[in-house]
Design an enzyme around this catalytic site. Structure first.
Site, PDB file in Angstrom:
ATOM      1  CG  ASP A  97     -12.260  -3.811  65.442  1.00  0.00           C
ATOM      2  OD1 ASP A  97     -12.817  -4.036  66.482  1.00  0.00           O
ATOM      3  OD2 ASP A  97     -11.194  -4.526  65.018  1.00  0.00           O
ATOM      4  CE  LYS A 159      -8.049  -4.217  63.739  1.00  0.00           C
ATOM      5  NZ  LYS A 159      -9.404  -4.498  62.945  1.00  0.00           N
ATOM      6  CE  LYS A 188      -9.119  -7.434  65.258  1.00  0.00           C
ATOM      7  NZ  LYS A 188     -10.631  -7.265  64.695  1.00  0.00           N
TER       8      LYS A 188
END
Lengths: 228, 228
Positions: A97, A159, A188
């Site tokens: 991430d 995300k 996400k």
């Protein structure tokens, strides 16, 4: 001991059980890995310094190891982000991430923002790359733009948040992002997700993964108890 | 325009005019560099991605360029911290503020915590290295221990806080740290410093540098106006 709420057990497969606090120790990492196996979460998300440990603890399970890059401010240079991602993958991370350079996005330096992501993408071929766009700092148009840039640069997920912004994920964020991404790219949701009700709302809006440190609360309590 | 408060102008030489926000753009960096020259601050402190720009803008001045490493969580692996520091120095940074691995300190992995700092130290010989110990997460004994470890590992400064902890620097922190360090090692106080009164208290207790984004307020207003 509280009974597992069966109505919420289906959420578990979306959850990345997350611990990124500065003062997390090895025992904390052991604890969340055990919990991830017990509750069948999708993944654990840990700091780069703990990837090796999480990998060792989870290599015989199907739980994925997620780590972060340039986290949470996104202000590292691209070469360092690429190095950090590569290193985490070498240590056993399945997914990275990374935080996009929000300053570049806000000052309309879109080419620089894209290149920043591309440099990381190149260094971790075959691994899942999520790009954090920190929706709390962007307006709707810029959330759309950032999502498209992330997809173009090869992200597997967009995300929403680091948890260090001014707010976490909202259903509206997910709807905006989902609307501009192709089906290949997933979402996400993260930041401030503490109840099953919240998690379910975000999943229904199009989020595939839920990043949270309140995982146990979500699975056990649903929307009633708000703190784990 | 408010008149410069002459009583507070002497604080300027201690101040690192800081901007590390995720959404800072190039124009923000230009602004703080101009302000640093105007008010004769000691340094600017910027994200790694903006070191090149700050260096270009300030190379003819005596204002120093400071950047951060593993910021603000300290959870990157040592090799990545070393790479990030080296890279920032190559880009023109005079000083590096690295975040110690707080998890290692809290779980009494002191050798690992020391090695983490030593790896960065080796990569930037001759440059000023500050080690952030995030005092808000440590008790008094651990603040002492962390300070000693930082000194042993070759730090030039112990720095109190990232600004992302639960509190910033206090006079007591500075006293505790000063008490265990040799005179060679200086102290940078940071986190939540918004008034001249606060800055002066920290300097009087033994802080050599003040890291703050409220620099202009401190210089212009003293303790009266609390927000810049």
């Amino acid at each position: 001991m509280r009974i597992l709420n069966k109505k919420n057990a289906d959420i578990a497969k979306h959850i990345e059980h997350t611990l990124l606090k500065a003062d997390a120790g090895e025992n904390d990492i052991r604890r969340i890995c055990i919990q991830a196996e017990k509750y069948k979460f999708a993944a654990v998300c840990v700091s780069p310094a703990y990837v090796s440990l999480a990998f060792k603890l989870l290599k015989k399970s199907r739980i994925r190891v997620v780590s972060v890059c340039g986290f949470p401010l996104g202000g590292s240079v691209s070469d360092v982000k690429a190095h950090e991602s590569h290193n985490a993958v070498e240590d056993g991370a399945d997914e990275i991430d990374m935080v996009a350079n929000i300053g570049y996005l806000k000052s309309e330096r879109y080419t620089q923002a894209r290149k920043d992501i591309e440099e990381v993408r190149k260094k971790i071929p075959g691994k899942v790359l999520k790009v954090i766009i920190e929706t709390s700092l962007l307006d709707e148009k810029l959330i759309e733009r950032a999502s498209v840039i992330a997809e173009e640069a090869g992200a597997d997920y967009v995300k929403t948040s680091t948890g260090y912004g001014t707010r976490g994920a909202t259903v509206k964020d997910i709807e905006i992002i989902r609307n501009v991404l192709s089906p290949r790219v997933k979402i996400k949701a993260s930041g401030g997700i503490r109840t099953a009700e919240q998690a379910r709302g975000l999943i229904n809006a199009g989020a595939d993964r839920i990043g949270t440190s309140s995982s146990i609360n979500i699975i056990k309590c649903g929307s009633v108890c708000r703190k784990s």
